[in-house]
Motif scaffolding. Structure first.
Motif, PDB file in Angstrom:
ATOM      1  N   ALA A  22       0.882  -1.174   0.000  1.00 44.34           N
ATOM      2  CA  ALA A  22       0.000   0.000   0.000  1.00 44.34           C
ATOM      3  C   ALA A  22       0.912   1.214   0.000  1.00 44.34           C
ATOM      4  O   ALA A  22       1.939   1.221   0.677  1.00 44.34           O
ATOM      5  CB  ALA A  22      -0.900  -0.003   1.230  1.00 44.34           C
ATOM      6  N   ILE A  23       0.548   2.226  -0.773  1.00 44.31           N
ATOM      7  CA  ILE A  23       1.373   3.429  -0.780  1.00 44.31           C
ATOM      8  C   ILE A  23       0.561   4.635  -0.327  1.00 44.31           C
ATOM      9  O   ILE A  23      -0.649   4.689  -0.498  1.00 44.31           O
ATOM     10  CB  ILE A  23       2.015   3.708  -2.164  1.00 44.31           C
ATOM     11  CG1 ILE A  23       0.962   4.083  -3.199  1.00 44.31           C
ATOM     12  CG2 ILE A  23       2.850   2.543  -2.616  1.00 44.31           C
ATOM     13  CD1 ILE A  23       1.538   4.782  -4.393  1.00 44.31           C
ATOM     14  N   LYS A  73       3.578  -6.061   9.357  1.00 43.01           N
ATOM     15  CA  LYS A  73       3.033  -7.420   9.450  1.00 43.01           C
ATOM     16  C   LYS A  73       1.612  -7.511   8.913  1.00 43.01           C
ATOM     17  O   LYS A  73       1.201  -8.537   8.399  1.00 43.01           O
ATOM     18  CB  LYS A  73       3.082  -7.911  10.897  1.00 43.01           C
ATOM     19  CG  LYS A  73       4.493  -8.122  11.373  1.00 43.01           C
ATOM     20  CD  LYS A  73       4.534  -8.722  12.747  1.00 43.01           C
ATOM     21  CE  LYS A  73       5.977  -8.737  13.185  1.00 43.01           C
ATOM     22  NZ  LYS A  73       6.383  -9.881  13.874  1.00 43.01           N
ATOM     23  N   LYS A  74       0.854  -6.411   9.087  1.00 36.39           N
ATOM     24  CA  LYS A  74      -0.522  -6.391   8.580  1.00 36.39           C
ATOM     25  C   LYS A  74      -0.937  -4.945   8.343  1.00 36.39           C
ATOM     26  O   LYS A  74      -0.314  -4.006   8.846  1.00 36.39           O
ATOM     27  CB  LYS A  74      -1.479  -7.073   9.553  1.00 36.39           C
ATOM     28  CG  LYS A  74      -1.604  -6.376  10.889  1.00 36.39           C
ATOM     29  CD  LYS A  74      -2.592  -7.096  11.781  1.00 36.39           C
ATOM     30  CE  LYS A  74      -2.762  -6.278  13.063  1.00 36.39           C
ATOM     31  NZ  LYS A  74      -3.855  -6.731  13.860  1.00 36.39           N
ATOM     32  N   ARG A  79     -14.297  -1.843   6.927  1.00 36.99           N
ATOM     33  CA  ARG A  79     -15.360  -2.852   6.960  1.00 36.99           C
ATOM     34  C   ARG A  79     -15.396  -3.745   5.725  1.00 36.99           C
ATOM     35  O   ARG A  79     -15.804  -4.894   5.800  1.00 36.99           O
ATOM     36  CB  ARG A  79     -16.722  -2.184   7.127  1.00 36.99           C
ATOM     37  CG  ARG A  79     -16.977  -1.753   8.560  1.00 36.99           C
ATOM     38  CD  ARG A  79     -18.375  -1.303   8.724  1.00 36.99           C
ATOM     39  NE  ARG A  79     -18.440   0.080   8.242  1.00 36.99           N
ATOM     40  CZ  ARG A  79     -19.540   0.761   8.077  1.00 36.99           C
ATOM     41  NH1 ARG A  79     -20.697   0.205   8.328  1.00 36.99           N
ATOM     42  NH2 ARG A  79     -19.507   1.998   7.667  1.00 36.99           N
ATOM     43  N   LEU A  80     -14.991  -3.227   4.590  1.00 37.27           N
ATOM     44  CA  LEU A  80     -15.011  -4.012   3.355  1.00 37.27           C
ATOM     45  C   LEU A  80     -13.684  -4.723   3.098  1.00 37.27           C
ATOM     46  O   LEU A  80     -13.416  -5.194   2.001  1.00 37.27           O
ATOM     47  CB  LEU A  80     -15.356  -3.109   2.167  1.00 37.27           C
ATOM     48  CG  LEU A  80     -16.717  -2.420   2.251  1.00 37.27           C
ATOM     49  CD1 LEU A  80     -16.883  -1.450   1.099  1.00 37.27           C
ATOM     50  CD2 LEU A  80     -17.819  -3.456   2.246  1.00 37.27           C
ATOM     51  N   ASN A  81     -12.858  -4.792   4.124  1.00 37.52           N
ATOM     52  CA  ASN A  81     -11.550  -5.446   4.078  1.00 37.52           C
ATOM     53  C   ASN A  81     -10.552  -4.730   3.170  1.00 37.52           C
ATOM     54  O   ASN A  81      -9.577  -5.314   2.740  1.00 37.52           O
ATOM     55  CB  ASN A  81     -11.684  -6.928   3.699  1.00 37.52           C
ATOM     56  CG  ASN A  81     -10.515  -7.736   4.219  1.00 37.52           C
ATOM     57  OD1 ASN A  81      -9.937  -7.405   5.258  1.00 37.52           O
ATOM     58  ND2 ASN A  81     -10.152  -8.778   3.514  1.00 37.52           N
ATOM     59  N   LYS A  82     -10.828  -3.472   2.847  1.00 38.07           N
ATOM     60  CA  LYS A  82      -9.880  -2.664   2.079  1.00 38.07           C
ATOM     61  C   LYS A  82      -8.860  -2.058   3.038  1.00 38.07           C
ATOM     62  O   LYS A  82      -9.196  -1.767   4.185  1.00 38.07           O
ATOM     63  CB  LYS A  82     -10.604  -1.517   1.361  1.00 38.07           C
ATOM     64  CG  LYS A  82     -11.168  -1.889   0.023  1.00 38.07           C
ATOM     65  CD  LYS A  82     -11.777  -0.690  -0.656  1.00 38.07           C
ATOM     66  CE  LYS A  82     -10.690   0.236  -1.153  1.00 38.07           C
ATOM     67  NZ  LYS A  82     -11.200   1.361  -1.934  1.00 38.07           N
ATOM     68  N   LYS A  85      -5.874   3.524   4.247  1.00 36.80           N
ATOM     69  CA  LYS A  85      -4.644   4.301   4.118  1.00 36.80           C
ATOM     70  C   LYS A  85      -4.604   5.442   5.127  1.00 36.80           C
ATOM     71  O   LYS A  85      -3.544   5.839   5.576  1.00 36.80           O
ATOM     72  CB  LYS A  85      -4.487   4.799   2.693  1.00 36.80           C
ATOM     73  CG  LYS A  85      -4.263   3.622   1.748  1.00 36.80           C
ATOM     74  CD  LYS A  85      -3.914   4.039   0.378  1.00 36.80           C
ATOM     75  CE  LYS A  85      -3.697   2.798  -0.471  1.00 36.80           C
ATOM     76  NZ  LYS A  85      -3.257   3.115  -1.813  1.00 36.80           N
ATOM     77  N   TYR A  86      -5.772   5.929   5.501  1.00 34.53           N
ATOM     78  CA  TYR A  86      -5.835   6.974   6.528  1.00 34.53           C
ATOM     79  C   TYR A  86      -5.286   6.430   7.850  1.00 34.53           C
ATOM     80  O   TYR A  86      -4.424   7.039   8.479  1.00 34.53           O
ATOM     81  CB  TYR A  86      -7.271   7.463   6.687  1.00 34.53           C
ATOM     82  CG  TYR A  86      -7.446   8.443   7.821  1.00 34.53           C
ATOM     83  CD1 TYR A  86      -7.013   9.756   7.693  1.00 34.53           C
ATOM     84  CD2 TYR A  86      -8.004   8.042   9.030  1.00 34.53           C
ATOM     85  CE1 TYR A  86      -7.151  10.657   8.736  1.00 34.53           C
ATOM     86  CE2 TYR A  86      -8.152   8.930  10.073  1.00 34.53           C
ATOM     87  CZ  TYR A  86      -7.721  10.238   9.924  1.00 34.53           C
ATOM     88  OH  TYR A  86      -7.844  11.125  10.970  1.00 34.53           O
ATOM     89  N   LYS A  87      -5.751   5.247   8.257  1.00 32.02           N
ATOM     90  CA  LYS A  87      -5.275   4.639   9.508  1.00 32.02           C
ATOM     91  C   LYS A  87      -3.806   4.247   9.394  1.00 32.02           C
ATOM     92  O   LYS A  87      -3.049   4.361  10.352  1.00 32.02           O
ATOM     93  CB  LYS A  87      -6.121   3.407   9.857  1.00 32.02           C
ATOM     94  CG  LYS A  87      -7.511   3.742  10.318  1.00 32.02           C
ATOM     95  CD  LYS A  87      -8.293   2.479  10.640  1.00 32.02           C
ATOM     96  CE  LYS A  87      -9.716   2.794  11.048  1.00 32.02           C
ATOM     97  NZ  LYS A  87     -10.509   1.573  11.266  1.00 32.02           N
ATOM     98  N   LEU A  88      -3.405   3.807   8.225  1.00 31.01           N
ATOM     99  CA  LEU A  88      -2.011   3.432   7.994  1.00 31.01           C
ATOM    100  C   LEU A  88      -1.100   4.638   8.195  1.00 31.01           C
ATOM    101  O   LEU A  88      -0.082   4.557   8.876  1.00 31.01           O
ATOM    102  CB  LEU A  88      -1.863   2.893   6.570  1.00 31.01           C
ATOM    103  CG  LEU A  88      -0.562   2.235   6.178  1.00 31.01           C
ATOM    104  CD1 LEU A  88      -0.322   0.981   7.006  1.00 31.01           C
ATOM    105  CD2 LEU A  88      -0.588   1.887   4.713  1.00 31.01           C
TER     106      LEU A  88
END
Length: 105
Positions: A22-23, A73-74, A79-82, A85-88
């Motif tokens: 994810a970028i 690691k994760k 909710r849709l398993n996407k 990126k905001y939380k990342l």
């Protein structure tokens, strides 16, 4: 220049050491914004930044190249398993900032 995350993530995910990526864009003092790539490696694979950089340089334009890599690691997911990126970005903001202190404002 706009960089489409999906284009960069497809290239990263096609590498044999990477399971998922994810970028996000991160502010940079001199360049405006740079790409930060978060990577989950495949089981029992070592992450070699130079190898990934060489691989990406053959398939991506210079402005699409990640500036910073972070192995995780994760990914935080919605909710849709996407990948969220905001939380990342929130989760790793200080680690990125401490690592690139002289560049990021």
């Amino acid at each position: 220049v706009n960089v489409f995350a999906n284009d960069v993530e497809k290239v990263l995910n096609s590498h044999n050491q990477i399971m998922e990526s994810a970028i996000i864009g991160v502010k940079h003092k001199f360049l405006g914004e740079v790409i930060c790539a978060f990577i989950i490696t495949k089981k029992n694979q070592l992450f070699e930044e130079e190898t990934i950089q060489r691989y990406c340089s053959k398939l991506l334009a210079d402005y699409q190249m990640p500036f910073y890599y972070k192995v995780v690691k994760k990914f935080p997911r919605g909710r849709l398993n996407k990948v969220s990126k905001y939380k990342l970005k929130l989760e790793y903001k200080y680690q990125i900032w401490n690592y690139w202190k002289i560049f990021i404002y």
